[in-house]
Design a protein around this motif. Structure first.
Motif, PDB file in Angstrom:
ATOM      1  N   ASN A 140     -12.510  -0.482 -14.293  1.00 25.64           N
ATOM      2  CA  ASN A 140     -13.509  -1.284 -13.589  1.00 25.64           C
ATOM      3  C   ASN A 140     -13.020  -2.712 -13.376  1.00 25.64           C
ATOM      4  OD1 ASN A 140     -16.638  -0.447 -13.089  1.00 25.64           O
ATOM      5  ND2 ASN A 140     -15.672   0.931 -14.571  1.00 25.64           N
ATOM      6  N   ILE A 141     -12.361  -3.255 -14.387  1.00 25.55           N
ATOM      7  CA  ILE A 141     -11.859  -4.632 -14.281  1.00 25.55           C
ATOM      8  C   ILE A 141     -10.644  -4.684 -13.353  1.00 25.55           C
ATOM      9  CG2 ILE A 141     -11.023  -6.638 -15.550  1.00 25.55           C
ATOM     10  CD1 ILE A 141     -13.892  -5.785 -16.239  1.00 25.55           C
ATOM     11  N   CYS A 142      -9.767  -3.694 -13.472  1.00 23.53           N
ATOM     12  CA  CYS A 142      -8.543  -3.697 -12.666  1.00 23.53           C
ATOM     13  C   CYS A 142      -8.837  -3.507 -11.180  1.00 23.53           C
ATOM     14  CB  CYS A 142      -7.594  -2.589 -13.138  1.00 23.53           C
ATOM     15  SG  CYS A 142      -6.794  -2.907 -14.718  1.00 23.53           S
ATOM     16  N   ILE A 143      -9.719  -2.564 -10.864  1.00 22.13           N
ATOM     17  CA  ILE A 143      -9.928  -2.219  -9.454  1.00 22.13           C
ATOM     18  C   ILE A 143     -10.535  -3.382  -8.680  1.00 22.13           C
ATOM     19  CG2 ILE A 143     -12.274  -1.259  -9.578  1.00 22.13           C
ATOM     20  CD1 ILE A 143     -11.200   1.077  -7.857  1.00 22.13           C
ATOM     21  N   ALA A 144     -11.269  -4.242  -9.366  1.00 18.22           N
ATOM     22  CA  ALA A 144     -11.839  -5.398  -8.683  1.00 18.22           C
ATOM     23  C   ALA A 144     -10.755  -6.351  -8.181  1.00 18.22           C
ATOM     24  CB  ALA A 144     -12.787  -6.146  -9.622  1.00 18.22           C
ATOM     25  N   GLN A 145      -9.595  -6.330  -8.843  1.00 12.92           N
ATOM     26  CA  GLN A 145      -8.505  -7.229  -8.446  1.00 12.92           C
ATOM     27  C   GLN A 145      -7.674  -6.675  -7.287  1.00 12.92           C
ATOM     28  OE1 GLN A 145      -6.240  -8.995 -11.801  1.00 12.92           O
ATOM     29  NE2 GLN A 145      -7.552  -7.745 -13.126  1.00 12.92           N
ATOM     30  N   HIS A 146      -7.888  -5.400  -6.944  1.00  6.17           N
ATOM     31  CA  HIS A 146      -7.040  -4.774  -5.938  1.00  6.17           C
ATOM     32  C   HIS A 146      -7.326  -5.261  -4.522  1.00  6.17           C
ATOM     33  CE1 HIS A 146      -5.734  -2.111  -9.135  1.00  6.17           C
ATOM     34  NE2 HIS A 146      -4.777  -1.668  -8.329  1.00  6.17           N
ATOM     35  N   SER A 147      -8.353  -6.102  -4.362  1.00  8.16           N
ATOM     36  CA  SER A 147      -8.579  -6.678  -3.033  1.00  8.16           C
ATOM     37  C   SER A 147      -7.477  -7.679  -2.691  1.00  8.16           C
ATOM     38  CB  SER A 147      -9.955  -7.366  -2.991  1.00  8.16           C
ATOM     39  OG  SER A 147     -10.001  -8.418  -3.930  1.00  8.16           O
ATOM     40  N   ARG A 148      -6.750  -8.101  -3.713  1.00 12.47           N
ATOM     41  CA  ARG A 148      -5.630  -9.039  -3.492  1.00 12.47           C
ATOM     42  C   ARG A 148      -4.341  -8.394  -4.000  1.00 12.47           C
ATOM     43  NH1 ARG A 148      -9.671 -12.070  -6.009  1.00 12.47           N
ATOM     44  NH2 ARG A 148     -10.898 -13.284  -4.546  1.00 12.47           N
ATOM     45  N   LEU A 149      -4.080  -7.206  -3.503  1.00  9.12           N
ATOM     46  CA  LEU A 149      -2.981  -6.413  -4.043  1.00  9.12           C
ATOM     47  C   LEU A 149      -1.612  -7.063  -3.903  1.00  9.12           C
ATOM     48  CD1 LEU A 149      -4.046  -2.841  -2.865  1.00  9.12           C
ATOM     49  CD2 LEU A 149      -3.966  -3.701  -5.196  1.00  9.12           C
ATOM     50  N   GLY A 150      -1.274  -7.461  -2.681  1.00 13.33           N
ATOM     51  CA  GLY A 150       0.074  -7.987  -2.463  1.00 13.33           C
ATOM     52  C   GLY A 150       1.094  -6.891  -2.253  1.00 13.33           C
ATOM     53  N   PHE A 151       0.642  -5.638  -2.097  1.00 14.34           N
ATOM     54  CA  PHE A 151       1.552  -4.551  -1.764  1.00 14.34           C
ATOM     55  C   PHE A 151       0.807  -3.545  -0.883  1.00 14.34           C
ATOM     56  CE2 PHE A 151      -0.079  -3.644  -6.078  1.00 14.34           C
ATOM     57  CZ  PHE A 151      -0.773  -2.461  -5.848  1.00 14.34           C
ATOM     58  N   ASP A 152       1.570  -2.651  -0.235  1.00 19.63           N
ATOM     59  CA  ASP A 152       0.975  -1.686   0.697  1.00 19.63           C
ATOM     60  C   ASP A 152       1.205  -0.263   0.200  1.00 19.63           C
ATOM     61  OD1 ASP A 152       3.640  -1.167   1.244  1.00 19.63           O
ATOM     62  OD2 ASP A 152       3.656  -2.397   3.061  1.00 19.63           O
ATOM     63  N   LEU A 153       0.822   0.722   1.036  1.00 18.89           N
ATOM     64  CA  LEU A 153       0.928   2.122   0.628  1.00 18.89           C
ATOM     65  C   LEU A 153       2.377   2.540   0.364  1.00 18.89           C
ATOM     66  CD1 LEU A 153      -1.670   3.914   2.935  1.00 18.89           C
ATOM     67  CD2 LEU A 153      -1.747   3.677   0.448  1.00 18.89           C
ATOM     68  N   LYS A 154       3.308   1.971   1.130  1.00 15.46           N
ATOM     69  CA  LYS A 154       4.718   2.306   0.915  1.00 15.46           C
ATOM     70  C   LYS A 154       5.143   1.898  -0.490  1.00 15.46           C
ATOM     71  CE  LYS A 154       8.002  -0.302   2.421  1.00 15.46           C
ATOM     72  NZ  LYS A 154       8.917  -1.070   3.297  1.00 15.46           N
ATOM     73  N   ASP A 155       4.704   0.712  -0.922  1.00 13.20           N
ATOM     74  CA  ASP A 155       5.024   0.260  -2.282  1.00 13.20           C
ATOM     75  C   ASP A 155       4.450   1.209  -3.324  1.00 13.20           C
ATOM     76  OD1 ASP A 155       6.422  -2.201  -1.731  1.00 13.20           O
ATOM     77  OD2 ASP A 155       4.516  -3.045  -1.090  1.00 13.20           O
ATOM     78  N   VAL A 156       3.230   1.714  -3.051  1.00 15.38           N
ATOM     79  CA  VAL A 156       2.573   2.612  -4.004  1.00 15.38           C
ATOM     80  C   VAL A 156       3.348   3.920  -4.121  1.00 15.38           C
ATOM     81  CG1 VAL A 156       0.478   3.933  -4.506  1.00 15.38           C
ATOM     82  CG2 VAL A 156       0.301   1.621  -3.584  1.00 15.38           C
TER      83      VAL A 156
END
Length: 496
Positions: A326-342
């Motif tokens: 819950n805490i981590c996913i809230a920060q994913h709005s500012r990921l800094g990476f894209d699907l290719k990185d994932v």
């Protein structure tokens, strides 16, 4: 003279009332849905109810995901369990929230459409049998044909009614109220007093309800102070349980008046401004500007990107994700990476994920949540869920933090901790905090600036000291000399 007087078909009152009620409960079916709260479940009371049912050959399933006052989402979730588990009847166990939720579920087991379709209408039908067991002395819900819930689509608090909502059986064991903390004892006791006074002054009052009203008022005046002073005072607890039931019977027949009429629009509407600021609602006119940026028309996730975080009056956590997630996913709005990185698990992706988890663990440590990091929020006590939601909002690194009734439903001990956490957030991060709150202890302890709204208009504005000493505020919330004189005259009927 003519009047209609309605009450539950059967009420069983007294110590060990549940065992006395067991033969009657057995007539309702072979499987029960028990709607209750997490705290009641944790105390073991829900398990005791299950044991009594088991002796009669009745199986049961518990639904206790009730993080706040009832809303349509909670009701739908409970209804889904009722249907999937093929239950025959419903037991509401707890305070106003479980009992009101149980009524709503009973109705929607047979009614088509959405709950909001029946707003302002008489709810009728052959509903699933309903057993209500209160654990507080105040709401009187076990004796009424009403329930209140919030429609999340419109943020409106709606009163629903219908004779079919009365329980088939009310079971009132006053010993269940002994564990109630003093804050709950006083709050629910005053609720019962309000019910009795309003019903007595209602234009719909009749000679029978007057008897119940006056008896309830006299009991509450005598025994509420005693119950508040000593929660183990068995006589006081028994008399308050009886008074709450009497007051419930009163409002079931002569209704309530202005105090409750005011509570619904005030209770739901204040959240509207937060929904407008955070993008859940779009303003019909005017502009909302934050830090030079116009917010009108922006989606909620875009507004969150502008460093505006919020919590909700009814906690909204991802219940099937861990606290850490819950805490981590809230920060994913500012990921800094894209699907290719994932997909490729690039160095950039691994670095950002490590950073996100480090920030999350740091927040969990600060909020004393590290031991609960891998737990699911739905399995945690209400006070801890509150902390998780605030920590999640803070993980967005907000400049503005919107707290919607953060103290709602908290115990006295949780309240002290909440004040400390909010003060720490302000002092450590320098974030501006905008808070909607009824608990004056929280407001006066934390706020530098207070705005008082009365009937939709600004009544006063200033520091806590200025507000506490403002005679206009005192008159609006506590009454003035003219009203006090009327109340003195009003006490006359209670003296005989």
């Amino acid at each position: 003279m003519s009047f209609n007087f309605t009450c539950a078909p059967r009420t069983i009152f007294g110590e060990k009332a549940l065992k006395t009620a067991a033969p009657y409960i057995a007539d309702f079916g072979k499987k029960a849905l028990i709607v209750t709260g997490k705290i009641i479940t944790k105390t073991g009371l829900a398990a005791k109810v299950q044991d009594v049912l088991s002796v009669r050959g009745i199986s049961s399933v518990i639904f206790n995901d009730l993080p706040g006052e009832p809303d349509d989402k909670m009701i739908d979730a409970a209804l889904s369990v009722f249907k999937s588990e093929k239950c025959d009847f419903i037991i509401g166990l707890g305070g106003g929230t479980p009992l009101d939720t149980a009524k709503a579920v009973a109705a929607m087991t047979v009614l088509p459409g959405k709950l909001s379709d029946y707003a302002g209408k008489e709810m009728s039908g052959d509903f699933a049998p309903l057993v209500l067991i209160p654990t507080t002395a105040g709401t009187g819900s076990e004796a009424t044909k009403f329930f209140v819930y919030t429609d999340t689509a419109t943020d409106a608090k709606l009163l629903m009614k219908g004779d079919a909502l009365l329980p088939k059986l009310a079971v009132i064991d006053w010993t269940y109220t002994i564990s109630s903390p003093v804050s709950i004892t006083v709050a629910t006791g005053m609720d019962a007093l309000t019910h009795a006074v309003e019903a007595y002054t209602s234009k719909k009052a009749n000679p029978v309800t007057d008897i119940y009203c006056l008896d309830a008022i006299k009991r509450i005046f005598k025994y509420l102070p005693a119950a508040a002073k000593d929660g183990n005072d068995r006589t006081a607890r028994e008399q308050m349980a009886l008074a709450a039931y009497e007051a419930g019977v009163c409002i079931n027949n002569s209704s309530v008046t202005l105090v409750h009429g005011m509570s619904r629009p005030i209770g739901a509407g204040k959240t509207t401004v937060f929904n407008l600021v955070s993008g859940f609602y779009v303003p019909s006119e005017g502009s909302i500007v934050f830090d030079g940026q116009k917010l009108n028309g922006l989606r909620p996730h875009k507004i969150a990107d502008l460093h505006i975080g919020r919590t909700f009056q009814n906690i909204r956590l991802w219940s099937d994700m861990t606290v850490l997630d819950n805490i981590c996913i809230a920060q994913h709005s500012r990921l800094g990476f894209d699907l290719k990185d994932v997909f490729l698990r690039t160095k950039n992706y691994r670095a950002r994920e490590k950073e996100i988890h480090e920030k999350a663990w740091a927040l969990l440590d600060k909020f004393s949540l590290a031991d609960s990091a891998l737990d699911y929020p739905k399995n945690l006590p209400y006070g801890i869920q509150r902390r998780v939601e605030i920590a999640r909002a803070l993980s967005l690194e907000p400049k503005l933090l919107l707290l919607d009734e953060p103290a709602a439903g908290l115990s006295t001990s949780d309240l002290d901790g909440l004040i400390s956490y909010i003060r720490w957030i302000h002092d450590t991060f320098g974030v501006t905090i905008w808070m909607i709150e009824h608990q004056m202890q929280v407001v006066t302890s934390l706020c530098d600036h207070i705005k008082v709204i009365n009937f939709g208009k600004e009544l006063a504005e200033g520091t806590p000291a200025e507000i506490q000493g403002n005679q206009t505020v005192i008159d609006a919330y506590l009454g003035n000399a003219e009203i006090d004189e009327e109340l003195k005259n009003f006490k006359a009927p209670f003296n005989h």
